[in-house]
Design a protein around this motif. Structure first.
Motif, mmCIF file in Angstrom:
data_model
loop_
_atom_site.group_PDB
_atom_site.id
_atom_site.type_symbol
_atom_site.label_atom_id
_atom_site.label_comp_id
_atom_site.label_asym_id
_atom_site.label_seq_id
_atom_site.Cartn_x
_atom_site.Cartn_y
_atom_site.Cartn_z
ATOM 1 N N ASP A 1 0.845 -1.210 0.000
ATOM 2 C CA ASP A 1 0.000 0.000 0.000
ATOM 3 C C ASP A 1 0.875 1.253 0.000
ATOM 4 O O ASP A 1 0.616 2.220 -0.723
ATOM 5 C CB ASP A 1 -0.887 0.051 1.256
ATOM 6 C CG ASP A 1 -1.897 -1.082 1.332
ATOM 7 O OD1 ASP A 1 -2.328 -1.559 0.257
ATOM 8 O OD2 ASP A 1 -2.248 -1.487 2.457
ATOM 9 N N VAL A 2 1.903 1.212 0.850
ATOM 10 C CA VAL A 2 2.763 2.390 0.992
ATOM 11 C C VAL A 2 3.580 2.611 -0.286
ATOM 12 O O VAL A 2 3.679 3.738 -0.789
ATOM 13 C CB VAL A 2 3.682 2.238 2.222
ATOM 14 C CG1 VAL A 2 4.710 3.356 2.270
ATOM 15 C CG2 VAL A 2 2.853 2.236 3.507
ATOM 16 N N GLU A 3 4.138 1.530 -0.828
ATOM 17 C CA GLU A 3 4.896 1.608 -2.094
ATOM 18 C C GLU A 3 4.061 2.300 -3.169
ATOM 19 O O GLU A 3 4.517 3.222 -3.845
ATOM 20 C CB GLU A 3 5.236 0.193 -2.602
ATOM 21 C CG GLU A 3 6.287 -0.566 -1.825
ATOM 22 C CD GLU A 3 7.711 -0.138 -2.202
ATOM 23 O OE1 GLU A 3 7.875 0.956 -2.776
ATOM 24 O OE2 GLU A 3 8.644 -0.905 -1.871
ATOM 25 N N LYS A 4 2.822 1.828 -3.282
ATOM 26 C CA LYS A 4 1.915 2.338 -4.323
ATOM 27 C C LYS A 4 1.656 3.840 -4.110
ATOM 28 O O LYS A 4 1.761 4.643 -5.036
ATOM 29 C CB LYS A 4 0.607 1.555 -4.256
ATOM 30 C CG LYS A 4 -0.364 1.841 -5.385
ATOM 31 C CD LYS A 4 -1.455 0.773 -5.452
ATOM 32 C CE LYS A 4 -2.554 1.176 -6.430
ATOM 33 N NZ LYS A 4 -3.391 2.274 -5.916
ATOM 34 N N VAL B 1 6.564 13.140 -1.431
ATOM 35 C CA VAL B 1 6.167 13.038 -0.022
ATOM 36 C C VAL B 1 7.413 13.158 0.856
ATOM 37 O O VAL B 1 8.469 12.599 0.552
ATOM 38 C CB VAL B 1 5.426 11.699 0.235
ATOM 39 C CG1 VAL B 1 5.385 11.386 1.721
ATOM 40 C CG2 VAL B 1 4.011 11.776 -0.326
ATOM 41 N N ARG B 2 7.275 13.913 1.951
ATOM 42 C CA ARG B 2 8.426 14.201 2.823
ATOM 43 C C ARG B 2 8.375 13.412 4.131
ATOM 44 O O ARG B 2 9.392 13.155 4.749
ATOM 45 C CB ARG B 2 8.400 15.709 3.123
ATOM 46 C CG ARG B 2 9.313 16.208 4.210
ATOM 47 C CD ARG B 2 10.667 16.541 3.635
ATOM 48 N NE ARG B 2 11.523 17.167 4.633
ATOM 49 C CZ ARG B 2 12.563 16.558 5.213
ATOM 50 N NH1 ARG B 2 12.880 15.339 4.885
ATOM 51 N NH2 ARG B 2 13.301 17.187 6.104
ATOM 52 N N LYS C 1 11.973 4.285 4.891
ATOM 53 C CA LYS C 1 13.414 4.559 4.910
ATOM 54 C C LYS C 1 13.968 4.653 3.487
ATOM 55 O O LYS C 1 14.778 5.540 3.185
ATOM 56 C CB LYS C 1 14.132 3.449 5.687
ATOM 57 C CG LYS C 1 15.431 3.904 6.339
ATOM 58 C CD LYS C 1 15.978 2.826 7.271
ATOM 59 C CE LYS C 1 17.103 3.385 8.137
ATOM 60 N NZ LYS C 1 17.565 2.422 9.144
ATOM 61 N N GLU C 2 13.513 3.738 2.620
ATOM 62 C CA GLU C 2 13.953 3.766 1.217
ATOM 63 C C GLU C 2 13.640 5.112 0.572
ATOM 64 O O GLU C 2 14.351 5.573 -0.310
ATOM 65 C CB GLU C 2 13.256 2.657 0.413
ATOM 66 C CG GLU C 2 13.898 1.291 0.589
ATOM 67 C CD GLU C 2 12.962 0.180 0.124
ATOM 68 O OE1 GLU C 2 12.048 0.468 -0.689
ATOM 69 O OE2 GLU C 2 13.136 -0.962 0.594
ATOM 70 N N HIS C 3 12.540 5.712 1.018
ATOM 71 C CA HIS C 3 12.135 7.008 0.441
ATOM 72 C C HIS C 3 12.608 8.181 1.304
ATOM 73 O O HIS C 3 12.209 9.310 1.066
ATOM 74 C CB HIS C 3 10.609 7.042 0.263
ATOM 75 C CG HIS C 3 10.126 6.090 -0.780
ATOM 76 N ND1 HIS C 3 9.803 6.505 -2.061
ATOM 77 C CD2 HIS C 3 9.939 4.747 -0.757
ATOM 78 C CE1 HIS C 3 9.431 5.447 -2.774
ATOM 79 N NE2 HIS C 3 9.490 4.364 -2.000
ATOM 80 N N ASP C 4 13.438 7.876 2.297
ATOM 81 C CA ASP C 4 14.032 8.900 3.168
ATOM 82 C C ASP C 4 12.970 9.803 3.814
ATOM 83 O O ASP C 4 13.123 11.030 3.867
ATOM 84 C CB ASP C 4 15.026 9.746 2.357
ATOM 85 C CG ASP C 4 15.933 10.556 3.276
ATOM 86 O OD1 ASP C 4 16.185 10.109 4.406
ATOM 87 O OD2 ASP C 4 16.362 11.649 2.861
ATOM 88 N N TRP D 1 14.811 1.142 13.001
ATOM 89 C CA TRP D 1 13.727 1.179 12.016
ATOM 90 C C TRP D 1 13.627 2.546 11.315
ATOM 91 O O TRP D 1 12.995 2.667 10.287
ATOM 92 C CB TRP D 1 12.382 0.833 12.669
ATOM 93 C CG TRP D 1 12.329 -0.521 13.319
ATOM 94 C CD1 TRP D 1 13.337 -1.442 13.400
ATOM 95 C CD2 TRP D 1 11.202 -1.120 13.971
ATOM 96 N NE1 TRP D 1 12.918 -2.561 14.067
ATOM 97 C CE2 TRP D 1 11.602 -2.395 14.433
ATOM 98 C CE3 TRP D 1 9.888 -0.699 14.221
ATOM 99 C CZ2 TRP D 1 10.744 -3.244 15.110
ATOM 100 C CZ3 TRP D 1 9.037 -1.554 14.904
ATOM 101 C CH2 TRP D 1 9.470 -2.811 15.337
ATOM 102 N N GLY D 2 14.242 3.561 11.947
ATOM 103 C CA GLY D 2 14.207 4.902 11.336
ATOM 104 C C GLY D 2 12.958 5.687 11.676
ATOM 105 O O GLY D 2 12.326 6.289 10.805
#
Lengths: 311, 311
Positions: free
Chosen positions: A45-48, A56-57, A82-85, A106-107
């Motif tokens: 869901d989040v990836e999509k 998105v920040r 995390k991949e999307h910082d 986990w960030g």
């Protein structure tokens, strides 16, 4: 985040909706990821959502959606964040002290807990974790704050300037509640975090098995079932009668539904010191007996057997 | 008030300044009436400010400026506010339960107290009074709110919609603190409000007489002296030594100065259950003895005599 920066709000229950209301009041730039009550927010869901909104920040998610007893897979969600910082904000209120949360690994940048839920302490204080990255962003921020009292910088200023005279906060604090929190934390550390988490996992699963042995339907899928609370679907009119009956006859307080599930479910907490054999076994007895009185064909024996076989 | 409507902010100490900071953060349209630390806000000051700003819609004042021990003449200020039909907001935190506040008669729309100051209860809860007029304004407001959690309408919605299931508030409450507040209120009502107010007046005046008998200088003029706290001017370096000495040798905690008076004064509270003969007489002894040790030429005998002669 400023009003310009986009924030991904993950919402799959009443408490996510509450956070969404607050974010909307504060006029944030919201990307809404909404799932139905009883469903989990998944990494997919989040990836999509992030593919469709590359700018998105930050992201917000409720770890344990208390209204549905769904525990969102936070560790896996954080990998995608995390991949999307992203800056990551987590409502961990009803699970803080009951399941693993590793902010650094986990960030997570902001994590909000509570003293009297899974930690078993006294209500009235809300422990929060803030990452170094978030403090740095706040220190460097030039955008004007929306609030004074709820601005973390007001609290930081107090910590820096007023600690010397023993008052590192901008207003009077409930001292006894701080001391009680300290005691609750000590108790949990003495038991051992892994032991506490395991106790919540084992007893919640055993309780769910007892509920299933009563032929009742759970709201959360087993894969995403919360270790601190269980939600049970029931026919209209039954939740209120069940709650009243258990309180009147057994002095056990359970809760009803919230938001879209109001009047349709009951919720049974098993967190902190109630995540133990004695508390849960008498809750099962009371639940089964009261349901019998309400005309349900349940076996308290079978429910207790399922419970004891699982622990 | 909306961001367009003007609000008169009366500021004569640290806590007025704190409210001013919050009002500025929320971008209110502020008319500032500022007096020096140790001075009172007078009806004449307010008249003058309102003459220069006829379109003011609301006023804010701190009843008891804890940083200077000045009690602003609230009843008289309210008369002027009423003549101008202002919405009146009062910070009564450190005097709630220690002096008269008549919201209806004086025309106060919002009054903020505290549980553990003059009321002598447990910290952690902030009782507030809201007038019918203010609720009506909030109900009819079309301007968007600045906050979610701190918007009174969020709380009203909870009272209306969630009272039925025993949860008339938008977040978890410190139940024990609510019960403690109830107990503190009952105790004050049992003693009788007039008796409680008189006790604060008599013992605070007697304490000031003791301080004067030690040839110390008070911050607040006698006319505006607070019944719940006394501030004493001292040479540089002395406040810290006095505070430490009284705590170390007598287990009595007094406070230092805030804002412009930091390092220049000590503040001695006499509120709630400490506004009594035993508490204040041993505070006088400790104060006098510690000052003597710091090289001051004070007579503890004379101070105690001044105290006992006044009660």
């Amino acid at each position: 985040v400023t009003r310009e920066e986009k924030i991904l709000m993950c919402v799959n229950g009443y408490f996510g909706e509450t956070a969404l209301k607050a974010a909307r009041t504060h006029k944030r730039n919201i990307v809404l990821l909404e799932k139905d009550y009883g469903e989990a927010i998944t990494p997919e869901d989040v990836e999509k959502a992030l593919k469709e909104n590359e700018d998105v920040r930050a992201a917000f998610v409720v770890y344990n959606e208390t209204s549905t007893a769904v525990m969102n897979p936070l560790r896996e969600l954080c990998k995608v964040f995390k991949e999307h910082d992203l800056l990551v904000m987590v409502d961990a209120i009803s699970i803080f002290g009951g399941a693993e949360i590793n902010m650094d690994e986990w960030g997570i940048d902001l994590c909000v807990g509570y003293a009297s839920k899974a930690l078993g302490g006294m209500p009235g204080i809300c422990p929060m974790g803030i990452s170094k990255r978030l403090w740095k962003i706040l220190d460097e921020r030039t955008a004007e704050p929306d609030a004074w009292y709820l601005d973390f910088r007001t609290w930081k200023k107090s910590i820096e300037e007023m600690s010397a005279w023993g008052h590192p906060h901008p207003s009077s604090m409930p001292t006894h509640t701080v001391i009680a929190l300290h005691k609750a934390l000590k108790r949990v550390i003495d038991e051992g975090l892994e032991n506490v988490y395991k106790r919540h996992r084992v007893f919640s699963a055993a309780f769910r098995n007892a509920v299933k042995a009563m032929n009742l339907q759970l709201v959360a899928p087993e894969e995403y079932a919360s270790p601190t609370i269980t939600a049970i679907r029931l026919p209209e009119g039954i939740p209120k009668k069940l709650i009243d009956g258990m309180l009147d006859n057994f002095n056990i307080m359970i809760s009803g539904g919230l938001g879209k599930l109001a009047g349709k479910i009951v919720r049974v907490g098993h967190m902190g010191f109630t995540a133990r054999r004695d508390h849960i076994s008498r809750t099962i007895t009371a639940l089964g007996y009261t349901l019998k009185e309400l005309g349900f064909n349940v076996s308290v024996d079978a429910a207790l057997k399922a419970f004891y076989d699982s622990i």
